[in-house]
Write an enzyme that holds these catalytic residues in place. Structure first.
Site, PDB file in Angstrom:
ATOM      1  N   HIS A   1      -9.299  -6.645   7.504  1.00 23.98           N
ATOM      2  CA  HIS A   1      -9.304  -4.958   7.453  1.00 23.98           C
ATOM      3  C   HIS A   1     -10.735  -4.777   7.893  1.00 23.98           C
ATOM      4  O   HIS A   1     -11.597  -5.482   7.561  1.00 23.98           O
ATOM      5  CB  HIS A   1      -9.222  -4.616   5.952  1.00 23.98           C
ATOM      6  CG  HIS A   1      -7.936  -4.414   5.366  1.00 23.98           C
ATOM      7  ND1 HIS A   1      -7.442  -4.769   3.989  1.00 23.98           N
ATOM      8  CD2 HIS A   1      -6.720  -4.050   5.725  1.00 23.98           C
ATOM      9  CE1 HIS A   1      -6.141  -4.391   3.826  1.00 23.98           C
ATOM     10  NE2 HIS A   1      -5.603  -3.835   4.972  1.00 23.98           N
TER      11      HIS A   1
ATOM     12  N   CYS B   1     -12.796  -2.110  -1.383  1.00 23.65           N
ATOM     13  CA  CYS B   1     -11.122  -1.976  -1.179  1.00 23.65           C
ATOM     14  C   CYS B   1     -10.535  -1.370  -2.586  1.00 23.65           C
ATOM     15  O   CYS B   1      -9.526  -0.723  -2.535  1.00 23.65           O
ATOM     16  CB  CYS B   1     -10.989  -3.448  -1.281  1.00 23.65           C
ATOM     17  SG  CYS B   1     -11.170  -4.306   0.159  1.00 23.65           S
TER      18      CYS B   1
END
Ligand code: ARG
Length: 702
Positions: free
Chosen positions: A168, A264
């Protein structure tokens, strides 16, 4: 706390590592401690609460990764682009996040099905609100970027992720206040690194080391001058401290087992809109068409691999699979690239695979006029060995003198086009630029055809020793055919032919009419003649295999002798040279070209030390060849390969598999690689030819 900055978090009630969808999760299934995870999450929660407002979404059983709210979606102002998870394991989170956003009154945008995008995990606003950085390569699809740009009315800069540990964007990239950027350059491809460097000035870029990157130092929550993260090295702390940031470390080891940390676990839901900023995305898409034995010849895989490896993305719009063995297939593929430059690079490679634009989009070539002799316009199309056509005034024109690594010059008056080397370009020449109006013709074989091709047993493969005999049998048959039909065989050979005892066999091939031209360098001629005159090759006795005293001077004496005669041909005429490869060439009027190099002794009078002229001599001798036999000379063989159009069979023999692979990688049927000792190869070949009988009468020596 008085801040109006808000974050969304999700309590870890159901958090665990239940499956593996990233490298961090490997070996960690059910290995995280629930208690410690809860404690770590609460610590983070409290730290953030000191600087911002934290909203909570209700955790749900069965979706353990829901704690990672960064992946809920991407928020700007009152708009949110909802995530579409790449892995089915996380798709169950989508309705819960959607519900939360709707309840809060956000305008929710949903991407088409099958176009994954993982929210703020893969899309990070510049903290000044100037643009959006968006990652692709693992979880999010490049094609979503233009849609996001439109919906959120912001410029999107696409970054390609290359390292699966940093799957990511927020695992390796963290825009900070005041235009600073914390990032790990190793996670990106070179194009993306260049883009980052263009947008963020050097003094604002804080590139971290791998050691910090694997501690999730980039996975940080930045609120003004505060940076909250799992852990940072002293060096990084100092670096960030020096530019005014205050670091707060909070251990998040239990979440790292799932591949996430501070950033996150949060989603910033108050991102300010800047009025003057508007939509923009450098992402481009084009449709290409492919036809032929797409599956049998592996063309479609090659095309799709090339797109992805080149930093693009694709969508197969249609694929009509030919049903019969001999019927062809056709496909339409939408190609997406992060920028115009990448698109042009991908397109030129796809054209080389035979891709065409859809019929309604076919247009003429673009050209630019040469202004400086020997220099092409920047964007010139670089040719390949494959037959090429260019579209001029709505007509497809076949390019003449096809070869690789040239430019295409068109003449609109005569409606002709030809390959020209850079050095041959003249002011006024019209050189094809870009990728419009160019097509190559890739003859792809169906299964049937491939199996009946006499060379197919090898494909473009490389032989193992036990297959050499079989290969030699086929090549002998081919040579006999060509000779009987008065075709043309060109041999390129290196001095190893002599050292390995192949000289006598190659001499015999020439004597018996199997060779129509010979290409080499100074060395093969010197060693051949040394053997003919003195029985040694570089001072080694060829019969006994031992060095002769003073033998190292032999080759210079030989060079001197031929120099005295004026040429190899003169030496034959004068009766000085009476055997060997070059003797046979002269006797049988087989033309040869010797290309010089920096390491040549002498050289022989026949060696062409002007390399441009040498290339021209080679090119002239190659013309019209049916087969080229490349015998242990990487340099000359690659040189020859570059000049030869597709369709000419090539047999490359070398003891070094790397050379063979390099040369035999020219498409399916036309090249054969044989990894073996060249002396052995030649002796087997001569034996095989002796076994074959032919009505063809050998011309007597002249
Ligand atoms: N296990 C989760 C996944 O692989 C971790 C997500 C981390 N989130 C993030 N924004 N990087 O999807």
């Amino acid at each position: 706390m008085s801040s109006t900055i808000r974050f969304l978090m999700c309590p870890p009630d159901y958090y665990d590592v239940d499956y593996v969808i990233n490298p961090w999760m490997e070996g960690n299934v059910h290995k995280s401690s629930r208690d410690r995870a809860v404690e770590q999450w609460h610590q983070l929660f409290h730290i953030i609460k000191e600087h911002a407002i934290v909203d909570l979404v209700k955790p749900q059983p069965g979706v353990p990764d829901m704690v990672f709210t960064a992946n809920a979606g991407l928020v700007l102002g009152n708009n949110v682009v909802l995530s579409r998870f790449y892995h089915k394991e996380r798709q169950g989170e989508e309705p819960f996040f959607k519900q939360w956003f709707e309840e809060q009154g956000y305008r929710v945008y949903e991407l088409p099905k099958d176009l994954p995008f993982e929210g703020a995990g893969d899309a990070l606003f510049d903290r000044e609100g100037r643009w959006l950085w968006a990652g692709y390569g693992f979880r999010s699809e490049l094609e979503t970027h233009p849609m996001i740009a439109r919906w959120l009315d912001i410029e999107v800069l696409s970054l390609r992720l290359m390292d699966e540990r940093f799957y990511h964007l927020d695992t390796c990239f963290c825009p900070l206040s005041d235009g600073y950027l914390l990032y790990y350059p190793g996670a990106f491809d070179s194009y993306s690194n260049r883009l980052i460097e263009l947008r963020v000035p050097n003094e604002k870029r804080i590139a971290i080391k791998e050691e910090d990157a694997v501690n999730f130092a980039c996975n940080a929550v930045n609120i003004d001058h505060i940076i909250i993260l799992n852990k940072a090295s002293d060096e990084l702390k100092q670096q960030l401290g020096a530019v005014g940031f205050q670091l707060i470390e909070t251990p998040l080891t239990e979440f790292m087992k799932a591949g996430g940390a501070a950033k996150c676990l949060t989603l910033r839901v108050t991102e300010p809109i800047r009025e003057e900023v508007h939509a923009g995305a450098a992402v481009e898409s084009r449709v290409i068409r492919m036809e032929g034995h797409l599956l049998d010849a592996g063309l479609i895989n090659q095309a799709l691999d090339l797109i992805v490896e080149g930093g693009g993305s694709f969508q197969v719009l249609s694929f009509n699979l030919g049903e019969q063995r001999q019927s062809t297939s056709s496909a339409e593929v939408k190609v997406t690239a992060p920028s115009h430059d990448v698109m042009e690079t991908l397109m030129s490679q796809l054209i080389d695979l035979g891709a065409l634009p859809p019929p309604q989009e076919v247009c003429d070539i673009n050209y630019e006029v040469v202004t400086q002799a020997g220099v092409a316009p920047d964007d010139f199309y670089v040719t390949t060995i494959y037959p090429t056509e260019v579209r001029v005034k709505c007509t497809w024109v076949r390019v003449q003198n096809q070869r690789m690594d040239a430019a295409i010059v068109v003449d609109e008056e005569t409606m002709t086009a030809q390959c020209k080397l850079l050095r041959d370009l003249k002011p006024g020449d019209r050189v094809v630029v870009g990728v419009e109006g160019i097509r190559t013709i890739r003859k792809t074989e169906s299964r049937e055809q491939r199996n009946t091709q006499e060379f197919s047993f090898m494909g473009a493969g490389v032989s193992s020793e036990r297959r050499v005999e079989l290969v030699v049998e086929q090549i002998a048959w081919e040579l006999r055919q060509i000779r009987d039909q008065r075709g043309k065989v060109v041999v390129t050979a290196g001095p190893v032919v002599i050292h390995t005892g192949g000289g006598e066999h190659l001499s015999k091939l020439i004597r018996e009419g199997y060779v129509q031209a010979l290409l080499g360098g100074n060395a093969i001629a010197v060693h051949d003649i040394e053997q003919a005159l003195l029985g040694t090759s570089l001072g080694v006795d060829m019969k006994r295999g031992v060095s002769v005293r003073g033998g190292h001077r032999h080759h210079l004496k030989v060079i001197n002798t031929i120099r005295r005669c004026g040429s190899i041909a003169n030496a034959v005429e004068q009766g000085v040279l009476t055997s060997g490869i070059f003797y046979e060439c002269v006797r049988h009027r087989v033309p040869f070209a010797l290309a010089g190099s920096i390491r040549d002794d002498g050289p022989l009078p026949d060696t062409q030390m002007d390399l441009i002229k040498a290339q021209e001599e080679y090119a002239r001798l190659i013309q019209g060849a049916d087969l080229i036999l490349m015998l242990s000379s990487m340099l000359h063989s690659i040189g020859v390969g570059n000049m030869t159009p597709a369709g000419v069979k090539m047999v490359c023999v070398d003891i070094n598999p790397a050379v063979v692979t390099k040369l035999s990688d020219r498409g399916s049927i036309e090249s054969v690689g044989v990894v073996t000792d060249v002396g052995l190869f030649l002796s087997l070949l001569v034996q095989q030819l002796n076994k074959l009988t032919s009505p063809y009468q050998i011309a007597q020596p002249v």
